[in-house]
Scaffold this active site. Structure first.
Site, PDB file in Angstrom:
ATOM      1  CB  CYS A 113      32.756 -19.848  15.133  1.00  0.00           C
ATOM      2  SG  CYS A 113      33.428 -20.068  16.524  1.00  0.00           S
ATOM      3  N   GLY A 170      28.875 -24.335  15.630  1.00  0.00           N
ATOM      4  CA  GLY A 170      28.998 -23.969  17.074  1.00  0.00           C
ATOM      5  C   GLY A 170      27.811 -23.879  17.818  1.00  0.00           C
ATOM      6  CG  ASN A 222      35.015 -19.753  11.149  1.00  0.00           C
ATOM      7  OD1 ASN A 222      34.810 -20.247  10.143  1.00  0.00           O
ATOM      8  ND2 ASN A 222      35.565 -20.653  12.260  1.00  0.00           N
ATOM      9  N   GLY A 223      37.675 -18.645  13.099  1.00  0.00           N
ATOM     10  CA  GLY A 223      39.278 -19.065  12.742  1.00  0.00           C
ATOM     11  C   GLY A 223      40.045 -18.956  14.202  1.00  0.00           C
ATOM     12  CE1 TYR A 263      31.357 -33.709  12.268  1.00  0.00           C
ATOM     13  CE2 TYR A 263      33.292 -32.298  13.114  1.00  0.00           C
ATOM     14  CZ  TYR A 263      32.099 -32.939  13.153  1.00  0.00           C
ATOM     15  OH  TYR A 263      31.304 -32.524  14.583  1.00  0.00           O
TER      16      TYR A 263
END
Length: 486
Positions: free
Chosen positions: A23, A51, A129-130, A274
Site C-alpha cells: 500500500c 496500490g 502499509n504492512g 520490484y
C-alpha cells in the site's frame, strides 16, 4: 495492503504486474495553514503503483473545530476517485492519504483507508502499509472487551489500541509508543490527530517510509518519488522502529526507543527488486542502481550467447539494462505495454489477472524476429504468466528465448505484506530450475543467486524469508493471511 499477485502464473503478469503486497501512505502538515488535499492527491498519484484497488484522503483544519476531520475514500485509482468537487471539498492544513492493494482483507469500500476513528479524546485518522502477524490475537482480545469492528483490516486493530492507550497516557505519541509495543509484523504508519502528525515504522523496517519538507510543510511518504512529485525536499528515511511526531510548536521530535540494531532488521528485499519505483531511494539506496546491479549479477553468474536483451515492463527493464551493460549485448524494447491497464496483480480475481496479460503486453516483431532473446523479469511465482510471455516472443519470431529472473526462486509464503501463495502453489516448490524451464517453455532459465541479495541493499539487513523460510520475526503458527489485512 493486501494481496499482490506476485509475478507468476497468472501473476507473472508482472511485467505486467508482479507480486502483491503494498500500500502507499502519505501525510502532510503545513504550518502556514494552506490546504493540503491537493498535495496529498499528487503524492498518492506518485504512489499509485503501490496500490490500485482503493484510495482515500482525510484532512483537518488545526485552526478550526477540534477533531473535525473531513475525509473521502472509494474503490478505484486516485484520478478516478477524486473527480468533480471531491478534492475541492477537503479543506485543512493537516492530512493523510492512502492507496491500497489488499493482502489480507477484502477488497471493499469499507476496507479503504485512511481509517477515521472518533473516540473520547478526539479523532484519529490512520494510513497503514504492512501486515500484522498477531492481528488475529489482538482482534480477539479487543472483541472480548467490547470492541466492535467495522472492517476486516488490521489497521482498525491498530486504531483501537491507539485510542485505548491514549486514555491512559498524557499524549498521542505516548499512546502510539505503547501501541507499537503490542504489534508484531510489518507496519509503516502515518497517523493524524487534531494537532499532530505522527509516523512510525516497525523495528525491522520491512517497508519504507521517508520524511520530506516543502517550505513550511513537513511530509511523510512511502517513497521519495512522492516527495519529488510535489516539489518537496527529501530529508531522510524514518528509521526502523522510530516514532516521529510533528507539531507546530515543537517541529519534528524523534523517539528511537523501539529501534533495533542494524543486524536485527529485515527490510523487504522486494522493495529493491520490484515494489518501489526506480526513481525512489529506500534507506539511502537507489532503487534504479539496485536493479541495474541485479542485472549485472545475472550476466556474470548466468551468461548466455544472445542477440538482444529485453525486460518485461516495468520492473524487469532496469535489470535488463544491467545485463546488457555487463555483457555488451544490445538492449532493446521488445514489448509494448498498454499504459491504460492497471497492474494485473491489482485485479483481485485470477480470471482478471489472466486476461490482463494479453491486454497489457504485446511483443514487437521487428525487434525480436529471428533473434536469440534474453528476457529479464523480476520473479516467477506460479509460472503461467511467464509461459505466456515466452510464447508471445516466440510467436513474434524469436529464435531462442532465454529467461533470467532478478530474484531467487520463491519457496516460502510471506506474512509481512506480500501476497505470495501457499507453498504448493509456487512453481519452484518441489521443482528444479530445469523443471521450471520446461514449464515456461524457455530455452534456458536462471535466477539471481541468493547470496547476491545483500548487495542489492548495499549491505543493509534484509528479509529474504520467501526464498529461505527464515524470517526476521517468527511467523504465526497458523496461516492467517486472507482473514485480516492492512
Amino acid at each position: 495492503m493486501d494481496s499482490r499477485d506476485i509475478k507468476t502464473q497468472e501473476i507473472m503478469n508482472k511485467g505486467e504486474t508482479g507480486l502483491h503486497e503494498e500500500c502507499g501512505v502519505f501525510g502532510i502538515y503545513d504550518f502556514d495553514g494552506n490546504d493540503v488535499a491537493s498535495s496529498i492527491y499528487y503524492g498518492l498519484f506518485a504512489l499509485q503503483h503501490r496500490g490500485q484497488e482503493s484510495c482515500g484522503i482525510a484532512v483537518s483544519d488545526t485552526n478550526g473545530a477540534y477533531g473535525n476531520v473531513n475525509s473521502y475514500k472509494d474503490m478505484g485509482l486516485v484520478n478516478e476517485v477524486f473527480v468533480g468537487d471531491k478534492l475541492e471539498s477537503l479543506h485543512g492544513d493537516i492530512g493523510v492519504g492512502h492507496v491500497r492493494y489488499s493482502t489480507a482483507g477484502e477488497s471493499t469500500r469499507e476496507n479503504a483507508q485512511p481509517l477515521v476513528l472518533n473516540y473520547a479524546k478526539g479523532t484519529l485518522a490512520l494510513a497503514h502499509n504492512g501486515n500484522l502477524i498477531n492481528a488475529n490475537d489482538l482482534r480477539r482480545e479487543l472483541s472480548m472487551t467490547g470492541a466492535i469492528f467495522q472492517t476486516t483490516i488490521d489497521t482498525e486493530t491498530i486504531a483501537y489500541i491507539v485510542a485505548r492507550e491514549r486514555l491512559k497516557t498524557p499524549s498521542i505519541e505516548a499512546a502510539v509508543s505503547n501501541t507499537v509495543s503490542k504489534l508484531k509484523g510489518a507496519y509503516s504508519l502515518v497517523l493524524m490527530s487534531p494537532r499532530k502528525l505522527i509516523a512510525t515504522r516497525d523495528p525491522y523496517g520491512f517497508h519504507p517510509l521517508c520524511i520530506g519538507k516543502r517550505d513550511n510543510a513537513w511530509i511523510f511518504a512511502s517513497e521519495s518519488c512522492a516527495l519529488d512529485t510535489i516539489g518537496a525536499k527529501f530529508i531522510r528515511d524514518v528509521e526502523p522502529g522510530e516514532i516521529i511526531t510533528i507539531t507546530k510548536d515543537g517541529g519534528l521530535v524523534s523517539d528511537r526507543s523501539h529501534c533495533l540494531d542494524e543486524k536485527d532488521r529485515g527490510r523487504c528485499i522486494f522493495e529493491y527488486i520490484y515494489f518501489a519505483r526506480p526513481d525512489s531511494h529506500v534507506d539511502g539506496v537507489s532503487i534504479y542502481e539496485s536493479r541495474i546491479k541485479a542485472g549485472k549479477f545475472l550476466a556474470i553468474d548466468s551468461p548466455v550467447d544472445a542477440d538482444l536483451v529485453t525486460g518485461v515492463p516495468e520492473s524487469g527493464n532496469c535489470a535488463a539494462m544491467g545485463f546488457a551493460m555487463e555483457t555488451g549485448i544490445p538492449y532493446g524494447t521488445a514489448f509494448v505495454k498498454n499504459s491504460y491497464v492497471g497492474r494485473s496483480f491489482i485485479k483481485p480475481k485470477q480470471s482478471s489477472r489472466e486476461s490482463a496479460v494479453q491486454v497489457k503486453l504485446n511483443a514487437i516483431r521487428e525487434v525480436v524476429d529471428g533473434k536469440r532473446v534474453v528476457m529479464i523479469d523480476d520473479s516467477i511465482v506460479r509460472g503461467t504468466t511467464s509461459d505466456r510471455i515466452v510464447k508471445m516472443l516466440r510467436d513474434a519470431g524469436a529464435k531462442e528465448v532465454h529467461v533470467r529472473i532478478s530474484s531467487p526462486p520463491f519457496l516460502w509464503p510471506c506474512y509481512f505484506g506480500i501476497d505470495i501463495p501457499v507453498r504448493e502453489q509456487l512453481i519452484a516448490y518441489n521443482r528444479s530450475v530445469e523443471d521450471i524451464r520446461k514449464v515456461i517453455g524457455a530455452d534456458s532459465l536462471a535466477y539471481l543467486r541468493e547470496d547476491r541479495l545483500i548487495e542489492l541493499s548495499e549491505g543493509m539487513s534484509i528479509c529474504k524469508g520467501c526464498f529461505t523460510g527464515k524470517y526476521p520475526e517468527e511467523p504465526p503458527k497458523e496461516d492467517i493471511r486472507g482473514k485480516y489485512d492492512k
